[in-house]
Design a protein around this motif. Structure first.
Motif, PDB file in Angstrom:
ATOM      1  N   GLY A  24       0.738  -1.299  -0.188  1.00  0.00           N
ATOM      2  CA  GLY A  24       0.044   0.107   0.068  1.00  0.00           C
ATOM      3  C   GLY A  24       0.756   1.332  -0.100  1.00  0.00           C
ATOM      4  N   ARG A  25       2.016   1.333   0.768  1.00  0.00           N
ATOM      5  CA  ARG A  25       2.751   2.337   0.976  1.00  0.00           C
ATOM      6  C   ARG A  25       3.335   2.665  -0.464  1.00  0.00           C
ATOM      7  NH1 ARG A  25       2.623   7.213   3.170  1.00  0.00           N
ATOM      8  NH2 ARG A  25       4.650   7.919   3.837  1.00  0.00           N
ATOM      9  N   PHE A  26       3.895   1.543  -1.167  1.00  0.00           N
ATOM     10  CA  PHE A  26       4.612   1.720  -2.565  1.00  0.00           C
ATOM     11  C   PHE A  26       3.415   2.346  -3.577  1.00  0.00           C
ATOM     12  CE2 PHE A  26       7.815  -1.314  -1.063  1.00  0.00           C
ATOM     13  CZ  PHE A  26       8.900  -1.105  -1.684  1.00  0.00           C
ATOM     14  N   ALA A  27       2.419   1.968  -3.462  1.00  0.00           N
ATOM     15  CA  ALA A  27       1.281   2.346  -4.311  1.00  0.00           C
ATOM     16  C   ALA A  27       1.237   3.876  -4.089  1.00  0.00           C
ATOM     17  CB  ALA A  27      -0.277   1.751  -3.937  1.00  0.00           C
ATOM     18  N   GLU A  28       0.987   4.306  -2.755  1.00  0.00           N
ATOM     19  CA  GLU A  28       0.826   5.743  -2.331  1.00  0.00           C
ATOM     20  C   GLU A  28       2.317   6.447  -2.910  1.00  0.00           C
ATOM     21  OE1 GLU A  28      -1.687   5.009   1.891  1.00  0.00           O
ATOM     22  OE2 GLU A  28       0.628   5.531   1.871  1.00  0.00           O
ATOM     23  N   ARG A  29       3.376   5.982  -2.676  1.00  0.00           N
ATOM     24  CA  ARG A  29       4.658   6.612  -3.513  1.00  0.00           C
ATOM     25  C   ARG A  29       4.571   6.440  -4.999  1.00  0.00           C
ATOM     26  NH1 ARG A  29       8.714   7.306   0.450  1.00  0.00           N
ATOM     27  NH2 ARG A  29       9.935   7.880  -1.278  1.00  0.00           N
ATOM     28  N   GLY A  30       3.715   6.045  -5.502  1.00  0.00           N
ATOM     29  CA  GLY A  30       3.409   6.163  -7.000  1.00  0.00           C
ATOM     30  C   GLY A  30       4.051   5.044  -7.769  1.00  0.00           C
ATOM     31  N   TYR A  31       4.145   3.847  -7.213  1.00  0.00           N
ATOM     32  CA  TYR A  31       4.663   2.683  -7.773  1.00  0.00           C
ATOM     33  C   TYR A  31       3.307   2.028  -8.419  1.00  0.00           C
ATOM     34  CZ  TYR A  31       9.517   2.852  -6.083  1.00  0.00           C
ATOM     35  OH  TYR A  31      10.646   3.433  -5.905  1.00  0.00           O
ATOM     36  N   GLU A  32       3.535   1.328  -9.429  1.00  0.00           N
ATOM     37  CA  GLU A  32       2.598   0.407 -10.321  1.00  0.00           C
ATOM     38  C   GLU A  32       3.134  -0.891 -10.035  1.00  0.00           C
ATOM     39  OE1 GLU A  32       2.611  -0.866 -14.617  1.00  0.00           O
ATOM     40  OE2 GLU A  32       1.217   0.873 -14.334  1.00  0.00           O
ATOM     41  N   VAL A  33       2.094  -1.937  -9.271  1.00  0.00           N
ATOM     42  CA  VAL A  33       2.467  -3.040  -8.651  1.00  0.00           C
ATOM     43  C   VAL A  33       2.309  -4.185  -9.669  1.00  0.00           C
ATOM     44  CG1 VAL A  33       2.075  -4.468  -6.721  1.00  0.00           C
ATOM     45  CG2 VAL A  33       2.073  -2.118  -6.373  1.00  0.00           C
ATOM     46  N   GLU A  34       2.970  -5.192  -9.894  1.00  0.00           N
ATOM     47  CA  GLU A  34       2.894  -6.558 -10.571  1.00  0.00           C
ATOM     48  C   GLU A  34       3.218  -7.473  -9.746  1.00  0.00           C
ATOM     49  OE1 GLU A  34       4.971  -8.825 -14.137  1.00  0.00           O
ATOM     50  OE2 GLU A  34       4.671  -6.409 -14.134  1.00  0.00           O
ATOM     51  N   SER A  35       2.257  -8.624  -9.425  1.00  0.00           N
ATOM     52  CA  SER A  35       2.470  -9.515  -8.420  1.00  0.00           C
ATOM     53  C   SER A  35       2.409 -10.857  -9.244  1.00  0.00           C
ATOM     54  CB  SER A  35       1.423  -9.607  -7.419  1.00  0.00           C
ATOM     55  OG  SER A  35       1.496  -8.279  -6.575  1.00  0.00           O
ATOM     56  N   ILE A  36       3.523 -11.810  -8.668  1.00  0.00           N
ATOM     57  CA  ILE A  36       3.472 -13.103  -9.137  1.00  0.00           C
ATOM     58  C   ILE A  36       3.252 -14.072  -7.884  1.00  0.00           C
ATOM     59  CG2 ILE A  36       4.793 -12.531 -11.176  1.00  0.00           C
ATOM     60  CD1 ILE A  36       7.076 -14.054  -9.934  1.00  0.00           C
ATOM     61  N   ARG A  37       2.698 -15.224  -8.445  1.00  0.00           N
ATOM     62  CA  ARG A  37       2.664 -16.293  -7.050  1.00  0.00           C
ATOM     63  C   ARG A  37       3.486 -17.471  -7.758  1.00  0.00           C
ATOM     64  NH1 ARG A  37      -2.998 -19.120  -5.706  1.00  0.00           N
ATOM     65  NH2 ARG A  37      -3.244 -16.569  -5.036  1.00  0.00           N
ATOM     66  N   VAL A  38       4.368 -18.046  -6.946  1.00  0.00           N
ATOM     67  CA  VAL A  38       5.318 -18.926  -7.342  1.00  0.00           C
ATOM     68  C   VAL A  38       4.546 -20.261  -7.555  1.00  0.00           C
ATOM     69  CG1 VAL A  38       7.399 -20.471  -6.931  1.00  0.00           C
ATOM     70  CG2 VAL A  38       7.287 -17.561  -6.637  1.00  0.00           C
ATOM     71  N   VAL A  39       3.843 -20.724  -6.350  1.00  0.00           N
ATOM     72  CA  VAL A  39       3.268 -21.993  -6.203  1.00  0.00           C
ATOM     73  C   VAL A  39       1.936 -21.903  -6.333  1.00  0.00           C
ATOM     74  CG1 VAL A  39       3.135 -24.125  -4.889  1.00  0.00           C
ATOM     75  CG2 VAL A  39       5.112 -22.669  -4.813  1.00  0.00           C
ATOM     76  N   PRO A  40       1.221 -22.533  -7.600  1.00  0.00           N
ATOM     77  CA  PRO A  40      -0.384 -22.433  -7.229  1.00  0.00           C
ATOM     78  C   PRO A  40      -0.973 -23.264  -6.091  1.00  0.00           C
ATOM     79  CG  PRO A  40       0.671 -23.244  -9.550  1.00  0.00           C
ATOM     80  CD  PRO A  40       1.805 -23.072  -8.597  1.00  0.00           C
ATOM     81  N   SER A  41      -2.125 -22.944  -5.880  1.00  0.00           N
ATOM     82  CA  SER A  41      -2.835 -23.512  -4.702  1.00  0.00           C
ATOM     83  C   SER A  41      -2.983 -25.157  -5.078  1.00  0.00           C
ATOM     84  CB  SER A  41      -3.998 -22.842  -4.483  1.00  0.00           C
ATOM     85  OG  SER A  41      -4.992 -23.004  -5.745  1.00  0.00           O
ATOM     86  N   ASP A  42      -3.155 -25.377  -6.209  1.00  0.00           N
ATOM     87  CA  ASP A  42      -3.188 -27.067  -6.494  1.00  0.00           C
ATOM     88  C   ASP A  42      -2.195 -27.620  -6.412  1.00  0.00           C
ATOM     89  OD1 ASP A  42      -2.235 -25.998  -8.744  1.00  0.00           O
ATOM     90  OD2 ASP A  42      -3.529 -27.023 -10.016  1.00  0.00           O
ATOM     91  N   ARG A  43      -0.695 -27.136  -5.895  1.00  0.00           N
ATOM     92  CA  ARG A  43       0.580 -27.703  -5.993  1.00  0.00           C
ATOM     93  C   ARG A  43       1.104 -27.666  -4.508  1.00  0.00           C
ATOM     94  NH1 ARG A  43       3.533 -28.734 -10.587  1.00  0.00           N
ATOM     95  NH2 ARG A  43       4.776 -29.732  -9.002  1.00  0.00           N
ATOM     96  N   PHE A  44       0.515 -27.225  -3.547  1.00  0.00           N
ATOM     97  CA  PHE A  44       1.031 -27.039  -2.260  1.00  0.00           C
ATOM     98  C   PHE A  44       1.481 -28.217  -1.632  1.00  0.00           C
ATOM     99  CE2 PHE A  44      -1.678 -22.825  -1.363  1.00  0.00           C
ATOM    100  CZ  PHE A  44      -0.505 -22.192  -2.234  1.00  0.00           C
ATOM    101  N   ASP A  45       0.879 -29.370  -2.118  1.00  0.00           N
ATOM    102  CA  ASP A  45       1.455 -30.463  -1.463  1.00  0.00           C
ATOM    103  C   ASP A  45       2.768 -31.154  -2.383  1.00  0.00           C
ATOM    104  OD1 ASP A  45      -0.510 -30.904   0.542  1.00  0.00           O
ATOM    105  OD2 ASP A  45      -2.009 -31.872  -0.774  1.00  0.00           O
ATOM    106  N   ASP A  46       2.723 -30.592  -3.633  1.00  0.00           N
ATOM    107  CA  ASP A  46       3.847 -30.892  -4.315  1.00  0.00           C
ATOM    108  C   ASP A  46       4.596 -29.582  -4.964  1.00  0.00           C
ATOM    109  OD1 ASP A  46       5.835 -32.157  -6.066  1.00  0.00           O
ATOM    110  OD2 ASP A  46       4.325 -32.685  -7.542  1.00  0.00           O
TER     111      ASP A  46
END
Length: 236
Positions: A24-46
């Motif tokens: 939130g603070r980065f956004a307030e400081r003018g940053y455009e946020v791009e997020s990635i998730r490494v492990v999908p929810s269907d792979r938490f056991d593997d």
């Protein structure tokens, strides 16, 4: 780095990862946020997935969040190695990186430090001493701890573990400035309540304690993000 709009890459490792007041603070400081998730929810056991990480040089800063796995776990070696390479590339290109908990451990591992089992797990709010940006009570949730690189400057500690270090344009913290009671409640529902009980803690009391700190933590999390952007990221 990019011209024009500043870009932040957020690397989350599982579905419980949240960047909260820090993002939130980065956004307030003018940053455009791009997020990635490494492990999908269907792979938490593997979780040994193959990941094609973005080039950190396409961003103005990188935020690396926590994870339910350990840095040295064989089950996550397939993506820990390329993520460590990403951190090397960012460092060589002077792209600032803020690493939280697992993310802080990854920074230690990437730059000559190490990660090992903590003799005292930290679950819930704990006091950190050090520089004003990191000093105070923060929510913790870790069984491992980092040993900072030899050339890093340690700026936060407590009796359980080193809690924060700065190395060039990298800031690593062991605690979780990004979480609030709602995010911890999600952790509780996903096995965290058992973790708390294993440490002799009442999950409901623990959650109430964290909730009582929420307003203060949001303010201090923003101040920590400012410290990262105004001091660490510019190499002061």
């Amino acid at each position: 780095m990019s011209a024009g709009t500043k870009r932040l890459l957020v690397i989350g490792h599982d579905y419980l990862a949240t960047s909260g007041a820090i993002e939130g603070r980065f956004a307030e400081r003018g940053y455009e946020v791009e997020s990635i998730r490494v492990v999908p929810s269907d792979r938490f056991d593997d979780p040994g997935v193959d990941v094609d990480f973005p080039d950190p040089r396409d961003y103005d800063a990188v935020l690396v969040l926590g994870a339910r796995w350990g840095v040295d776990g064989d089950e996550v070696a397939s993506w820990v190695k390329p993520e460590l390479e990403l951190l090397h590339t960012a460092d060589e290109a002077d792209v600032p990186v803020l690493g939280i908990c697992f993310g802080g451990q990854m920074l230690a591992q990437a730059h000559g430090g190490s990660v090992g089992r903590s003799p005292v797990p930290e679950i819930g709010p704990h006091v950190v001493s050090g520089e004003p940006a990191v000093a105070g009570i923060w929510t913790q949730w870790h069984y491992d701890r980092f040993v900072p690189p030899a050339d890093a400057t340690v700026i936060g500690v407590n009796a359980a573990a080193p809690q924060a270090f700065v190395l060039r344009r990298n800031l690593a913290v062991q605690f979780h400035p990004e979480v609030d009671a709602d995010s911890v409640a999600a952790w509780m529902a996903d096995g965290g309540a058992a973790d708390a009980r294993d440490q002799g803690l009442d999950p409901d009391v623990l959650l109430d304690h964290i909730r009582s700190l929420d307003d203060d933590i949001r303010v201090r999390a923003a101040a920590l993000a400012d410290y990262f952007l105004d001091v660490v990221a510019v190499g002061r």
